[in-house]
Design a protein around this motif. Sequence first.
Motif, short mmCIF file in Angstrom:
data_model
loop_
_atom_site.label_atom_id
_atom_site.label_comp_id
_atom_site.label_asym_id
_atom_site.label_seq_id
_atom_site.Cartn_x
_atom_site.Cartn_y
_atom_site.Cartn_z
N ARG A 248 0.86 -1.18 0.00
CA ARG A 248 0.00 0.00 0.00
C ARG A 248 0.90 1.23 0.00
O ARG A 248 1.92 1.25 0.67
CB ARG A 248 -0.90 0.04 1.23
CG ARG A 248 -1.84 -1.12 1.38
CD ARG A 248 -2.82 -0.90 2.53
NE ARG A 248 -2.15 -0.63 3.79
CZ ARG A 248 -2.78 -0.32 4.93
NH1 ARG A 248 -4.11 -0.23 4.93
NH2 ARG A 248 -2.10 -0.12 6.04
N LEU B 158 0.94 5.01 1.11
CA LEU B 158 0.20 5.89 2.01
C LEU B 158 0.83 7.27 2.06
O LEU B 158 2.05 7.43 1.97
CB LEU B 158 0.17 5.30 3.43
CG LEU B 158 -0.36 3.88 3.61
CD1 LEU B 158 -0.34 3.50 5.09
CD2 LEU B 158 -1.76 3.74 3.05
N ARG C 63 -1.61 9.00 6.67
CA ARG C 63 -1.75 7.54 6.58
C ARG C 63 -2.93 7.14 5.69
O ARG C 63 -3.48 6.05 5.81
CB ARG C 63 -1.90 6.89 7.95
CG ARG C 63 -0.64 6.90 8.82
CD ARG C 63 0.54 6.28 8.08
NE ARG C 63 1.66 5.94 8.93
CZ ARG C 63 2.64 6.77 9.28
NH1 ARG C 63 2.58 8.03 8.82
NH2 ARG C 63 3.64 6.38 10.02
N VAL D 17 -4.51 6.17 1.92
CA VAL D 17 -4.05 5.58 0.67
C VAL D 17 -4.09 6.63 -0.43
O VAL D 17 -5.07 7.36 -0.57
CB VAL D 17 -4.94 4.37 0.27
CG1 VAL D 17 -4.52 3.81 -1.08
CG2 VAL D 17 -4.86 3.28 1.34
N ASP E 145 3.55 -1.07 3.96
CA ASP E 145 3.12 0.30 3.74
C ASP E 145 4.32 1.14 3.35
O ASP E 145 5.28 1.26 4.11
CB ASP E 145 2.48 0.88 5.01
CG ASP E 145 1.14 0.24 5.33
OD1 ASP E 145 0.51 -0.30 4.40
OD2 ASP E 145 0.73 0.28 6.51
#
Length: 260
Positions: free
Chosen positions: A189, A191, A196, A198, A253
């Motif tokens: 993902r 971010l 935080r 997406v 992330d």
Amino acid sequence: MLVLLPPSEGKASSGRGAPLKLETLSLPGLTEARAAILEELVELCAGDEEKAREVLGLSEGLRGEIAKNTELRTAGARPAGQIYTGVLYDALDLASLDAAAKKRAARSLLVFSGLWGAVRVTDRIPSYRCSMGVKLPGLGALGAHWRAPMASVLTEAAGDGLVLDLRSSAYAAAWKPKGEVAGRTATVRVLHAPTRKVVSHFNKATKGRMVRSLLSAGIAPTDPAELVEALRGLGYEVEAEAPAKAGAAWTLDVLVDEVH
């Protein structure tokens, strides 16, 4: 390392190369499923144009894509890495990689497709229009059509190394790593670091640059933990935790400051 990529909706023109030869594509275990989709797609697009547009989910402005599909067997074919365009592929910029990195790309990258299932960037294909979300009148939903042949073919292609899964959800539905393979699979993902949340556009660009960084550096992590360390060493801000149970994929992330 096997890197799973989504295709791009927009594609470069087929060019003037020799036409498609299904039997030459990588992952020959998918040939029968490819042939079935190709046959129905060409027939659909050669018939009622309005029906084809509806089935393919094309806007009025993309009506010309239907004619393109009628010529899939005769149009020139080019390496898939030249056919796919868009934000991720612009950032990956395969053409400008050095020779060694290009060889790594040929071995490591798999592009998922509603029509082809999955191809390597060196596989020669024509330009086409057929997303994984399409439901053909005869074969039905393509995501479901691909699950059975991909179950064995992709598991074998994954070997015993890292699987870096950068596909969008529609393409991820066609093959989901299970068991031991899932345990060495990492999804990513992107971010926005302060919030935080997406990110959208910058998500694809970041993934393209990340893959390019790994290929250029000649780094081939063997598991998700090594991938985290490799990306940090390449200057990416990465947060990750090992999954709570065995046989589950990791989620990484990657934090960025830009969101557009």
